[in-house]
Design a protein around this motif. Structure first.
Motif, PDB file in Angstrom:
ATOM      1  N   UNK A 126       0.777  -1.252   0.131  1.00 26.22           N
ATOM      2  CA  UNK A 126       0.106   0.002  -0.082  1.00 26.22           C
ATOM      3  C   UNK A 126       0.808   1.392  -0.112  1.00 26.22           C
ATOM      4  N   UNK A 127       0.192   2.426  -0.068  1.00 22.27           N
ATOM      5  CA  UNK A 127       0.819   3.825  -0.178  1.00 22.27           C
ATOM      6  C   UNK A 127       0.320   4.560   1.046  1.00 22.27           C
ATOM      7  N   UNK A 128      -0.553   4.691   1.558  1.00 17.69           N
ATOM      8  CA  UNK A 128      -1.116   5.762   2.343  1.00 17.69           C
ATOM      9  C   UNK A 128      -0.690   5.180   3.859  1.00 17.69           C
ATOM     10  N   UNK A 129      -0.809   3.588   3.979  1.00 18.67           N
ATOM     11  CA  UNK A 129      -0.294   3.125   5.379  1.00 18.67           C
ATOM     12  C   UNK A 129       0.477   1.918   4.850  1.00 18.67           C
ATOM     13  N   UNK A 130       1.668   2.198   4.663  1.00 21.94           N
ATOM     14  CA  UNK A 130       2.623   0.948   4.074  1.00 21.94           C
ATOM     15  C   UNK A 130       2.807  -0.072   5.306  1.00 21.94           C
ATOM     16  N   UNK A 131       2.505  -1.258   4.943  1.00 23.03           N
ATOM     17  CA  UNK A 131       2.689  -2.331   5.732  1.00 23.03           C
ATOM     18  C   UNK A 131       3.335  -3.581   4.952  1.00 23.03           C
ATOM     19  N   UNK A 132       4.642  -4.048   5.091  1.00 30.25           N
ATOM     20  CA  UNK A 132       5.337  -5.021   4.520  1.00 30.25           C
ATOM     21  C   UNK A 132       5.054  -6.229   4.894  1.00 30.25           C
ATOM     22  N   UNK A 133       4.035  -6.389   6.089  1.00 30.64           N
ATOM     23  CA  UNK A 133       3.254  -7.659   6.299  1.00 30.64           C
ATOM     24  C   UNK A 133       2.708  -8.268   5.165  1.00 30.64           C
ATOM     25  N   UNK A 134       2.083  -7.156   4.364  1.00 31.76           N
ATOM     26  CA  UNK A 134       1.300  -7.517   3.179  1.00 31.76           C
ATOM     27  C   UNK A 134       2.003  -7.999   1.892  1.00 31.76           C
ATOM     28  N   UNK A 135       3.441  -8.013   2.125  1.00 30.76           N
ATOM     29  CA  UNK A 135       3.912  -8.613   1.011  1.00 30.76           C
ATOM     30  C   UNK A 135       3.716 -10.049   0.847  1.00 30.76           C
ATOM     31  N   UNK A 136       3.353 -10.565  -0.543  1.00 31.74           N
ATOM     32  CA  UNK A 136       2.858 -11.763  -0.545  1.00 31.74           C
ATOM     33  C   UNK A 136       3.755 -12.841  -0.105  1.00 31.74           C
ATOM     34  N   UNK A 137       3.065 -14.064   0.362  1.00 33.62           N
ATOM     35  CA  UNK A 137       3.819 -15.083   0.798  1.00 33.62           C
ATOM     36  C   UNK A 137       4.352 -15.979  -0.302  1.00 33.62           C
ATOM     37  N   UNK A 138       5.093 -16.950  -0.166  1.00 29.44           N
ATOM     38  CA  UNK A 138       5.602 -17.810  -1.061  1.00 29.44           C
ATOM     39  C   UNK A 138       4.385 -18.451  -1.842  1.00 29.44           C
ATOM     40  N   UNK A 139       3.462 -19.046  -0.791  1.00 30.49           N
ATOM     41  CA  UNK A 139       2.427 -19.699  -1.545  1.00 30.49           C
ATOM     42  C   UNK A 139       1.467 -18.933  -2.430  1.00 30.49           C
TER      43      UNK A 139
END
Length: 354
Positions: free
Chosen positions: A258-271
């Motif tokens: 995201x841009x407004x509230x960047x959260x790299x926990x959202x980076x997609x999993x390997x699956x």
């Protein structure tokens, strides 16, 4: 191909609606000014965008409308011509429109352009994970990556040259002392950044990721999904050029944060990535993919995601100096640079078996 008007006009960043009216006088002279509704979109951090809705035809900004009823006018941010070849951008839009990948371009002016409204909604950190939408994006990107046209020009990957261009634009001293102080505490010198990137790119080059025609800036706001047609459209081809296949995909995955509230926990999993990449490879190659090819692309994508973080961190420093848009570019750059540092060893250690 329809005529593209070239207007001798500069739109004031502080009066984009007034400027949009001047554009409409040329490209939509039959519209009655009193019947046009203007909507200023606020989700961009580089340019300003205004939607022009012909209310005489009862078009609402939440309705699909047609290209005759709605025009989008985009005004470039201050000094963004330092970063982007605007002539090449308009050539890319016209070329990709011919292949069905970009909206119709109606007009250009000195600091912007007017183009077709694409019905639908931009993706969000939630919707980009929906299986049907993810499949559409993967398929669409693969189709774009297969475009081959002699008029596109330089087939060298843009990444190294673009980073070099950006690094040269970082001022030795930022004009705002408070910004200079903040940046000095977060980032190393431009010379050190260059050394770091040279080291990274030396490793990435050895991956031999295919060079294809890429969007290069597929953030969620640049993907329009229409539930009525069940299709996605990519917009804003400012950085489109030949580049490494894995960069375009990895860059898209980094934008899941995201841009407004960047959260790299959202980076997609390997699956998730493997499911996405399987759809992509089957479309790109026109046949089912092997597990080996899938694992190989997974490694390439995540390692090139590091280059994405690096690119946009440096980009943010230039924006911090020149942009008039109310956005904390320093904080954005800091987040991207820190994520690059956090993931660097992890991603570079990824390996696959041939």
């Amino acid at each position: 191909m329809a005529e593209v008007f070239k207007l001798d006009l500069t739109i004031d960043e502080n009066d984009v609606i007034g400027g949009a009216k001047e554009v409409l006088n040329v490209i939509r002279p039959h519209w009655m000014t009193d019947c046009v509704r203007f909507k200023l979109f606020t989700d961009g951090i580089t340019n300003k965008l205004v939607g022009c809705f012909n209310q005489n035809n009862n078009v609402d900004e939440d309705a699909d409308g047609t290209s005759d009823d709605v025009v989008l006018v985009r005004v470039y941010g201050n000094k963004t011509d330092l970063l982007i070849d605007r002539t090449k951008e308009t050539e890319n839009i016209r070329l990709l429109h011919r292949y069905g990948f970009a909206p119709t371009l109606y007009a250009t002016f000195r600091n912007g352009l007017a183009y077709e409204y694409v019905p639908g909604v931009t993706l969000t950190p939630e919707s980009c994970r929906e299986e049907r939408i993810a499949r559409l994006v993967a398929t669409r990107m693969a189709q774009m990556h297969k475009v081959k046209d002699g008029s596109i020009g330089n087939r060298e990957p843009m990444l190294e040259a673009k980073i070099d261009q950006f690094l040269k634009l970082i001022p030795p001293t930022f004009s705002d002392p408070s910004k200079h102080s903040r940046i000095s505490k977060i980032f190393p010198s431009a010379a050190q950044l260059r050394r770091d990137f040279d080291d990274l790119y030396g490793k990435l080059r050895r991956l031999d990721s295919p060079v294809v025609f890429c969007h290069n800036d597929l953030l969620l706001g640049n993907v329009i999904f229409s539930s009525d047609t069940n299709r996605v459209t990519f917009i804003d081809y400012e950085y489109a050029a030949y580049n490494h296949q894995a960069f375009d995909i990895g860059n898209h995955f980094t934008e899941f944060a995201g841009i407004d509230e960047i959260d790299y926990d959202r980076y997609p999993s390997k699956e998730f990535q493997l499911q996405w990449l399987r759809v992509y490879l089957e479309e790109f190659n026109g046949e089912s993919c092997t597990e080996s090819d899938l694992e190989k692309l997974y490694v390439h994508v995540n390692q090139f995601a590091l280059a994405s973080h690096f690119l946009w961190a440096v980009w943010a420093l230039i924006q911090a100096e020149h942009s008039n848009i109310d956005f904390d570019f320093i904080r954005f750059g800091e987040i991207r640079y820190n994520e690059y540092l956090r993931r660097r060893d992890e991603f570079l250690s990824l390996a696959y078996q041939n």
